[in-house]
Write a protein that holds these residues in place. Structure first.
Motif, PDB file in Angstrom:
ATOM      1  N   LEU A   5     -17.008  21.918 -50.416  1.00 28.54           N
ATOM      2  CA  LEU A   5     -18.449  21.766 -50.221  1.00 28.54           C
ATOM      3  C   LEU A   5     -18.709  20.496 -49.431  1.00 28.54           C
ATOM      4  O   LEU A   5     -17.983  19.500 -49.548  1.00 28.54           O
ATOM      5  CB  LEU A   5     -19.173  21.690 -51.574  1.00 28.54           C
ATOM      6  N   GLU A   6     -19.733  20.542 -48.685  1.00 26.54           N
ATOM      7  CA  GLU A   6     -20.161  19.378 -47.920  1.00 26.54           C
ATOM      8  C   GLU A   6     -20.888  18.420 -48.856  1.00 26.54           C
ATOM      9  O   GLU A   6     -21.293  18.773 -49.964  1.00 26.54           O
ATOM     10  CB  GLU A   6     -21.091  19.818 -46.783  1.00 26.54           C
ATOM     11  N   ALA A   7     -21.087  17.210 -48.421  1.00 24.91           N
ATOM     12  CA  ALA A   7     -21.747  16.181 -49.239  1.00 24.91           C
ATOM     13  C   ALA A   7     -23.168  16.580 -49.586  1.00 24.91           C
ATOM     14  O   ALA A   7     -23.629  16.401 -50.716  1.00 24.91           O
ATOM     15  CB  ALA A   7     -21.730  14.845 -48.507  1.00 24.91           C
ATOM     16  N   TYR A   8     -23.900  17.150 -48.623  1.00 29.90           N
ATOM     17  CA  TYR A   8     -25.281  17.537 -48.913  1.00 29.90           C
ATOM     18  C   TYR A   8     -25.320  18.666 -49.942  1.00 29.90           C
ATOM     19  O   TYR A   8     -26.250  18.770 -50.718  1.00 29.90           O
ATOM     20  CB  TYR A   8     -26.028  17.911 -47.611  1.00 29.90           C
ATOM     21  N   GLN A   9     -24.282  19.526 -49.988  1.00 29.81           N
ATOM     22  CA  GLN A   9     -24.229  20.601 -50.975  1.00 29.81           C
ATOM     23  C   GLN A   9     -23.976  20.021 -52.377  1.00 29.81           C
ATOM     24  O   GLN A   9     -24.557  20.479 -53.359  1.00 29.81           O
ATOM     25  CB  GLN A   9     -23.136  21.607 -50.589  1.00 29.81           C
ATOM     26  N   TRP A  10     -23.087  19.026 -52.440  1.00 32.45           N
ATOM     27  CA  TRP A  10     -22.862  18.359 -53.737  1.00 32.45           C
ATOM     28  C   TRP A  10     -24.134  17.680 -54.226  1.00 32.45           C
ATOM     29  O   TRP A  10     -24.480  17.735 -55.414  1.00 32.45           O
ATOM     30  CB  TRP A  10     -21.742  17.314 -53.631  1.00 32.45           C
TER      31      TRP A  10
END
Length: 115
Positions: A5-10
Motif C-alpha cells: 500500500l502507498e503511504a496515502y492508503q495507510w
C-alpha cells in the motif's frame, strides 16, 4: 503474495479506524449519558413522592405523638407500679399477721379460762 500500500492508503486506513473508534465512543457516551439522565429523573420523581408522603405522614406522626402523650399522662392513674403494689401487699400481710396473732391470743386465753 504481499500487499503493498502507498503511504496515502495507510493514512486513509488509519483515519478510518480512528474515525470508527471515535464514533463508537460518542455513541456509547451518548447512551451512558441518556441512562444517567433517566436514572436521575427517576430518583427525582421518587424524592418528590417521598416528600409528598412525608407531609401526609407528619400529620399521622403528630396524631400518634398526641396519643402517646395522653397515654403517658393516664398511665399513673390506670396502672399501679410494681413497687407500690409490693408495698401495699406487705402492709396488708402485716395487718393480717397482727390480726392472726390477736385471734391466737384470744383463743389461748379462752382455753385457759375453761375448767
Amino acid at each position: 503474495m504481499a500487499i503493498q500500500l502507498e503511504a496515502y492508503q495507510w493514512i486513509m486506513i488509519l483515519i478510518s479506524i480512528i474515525g470508527t473508534v471515535i464514533t463508537t465512543i460518542k455513541i456509547l457516551w451518548g447512551r451512558i449519558e441518556e441512562n444517567l439522565n433517566n436514572n436521575f429523573q427517576v430518583m427525582q420523581n421518587k424524592l418528590e413522592d417521598v416528600a409528598k408522603q412525608s407531609a401526609q405522614n407528619s400529620d399521622d406522626i403528630r396524631d400518634l405523638e398526641r396519643k402517646f402523650y395522653k397515654f403517658q399522662i393516664d398511665l399513673p392513674h390506670t396502672y399501679v407500679a410494681r413497687e407500690d403494689y409490693i408495698r401495699g401487699q406487705t402492709v396488708i400481710e402485716a395487718k393480717l399477721d397482727a390480726l392472726a396473732s390477736k385471734i391466737e391470743n384470744v383463743q389461748i386465753r379462752q382455753g385457759m379460762n375453761k375448767p
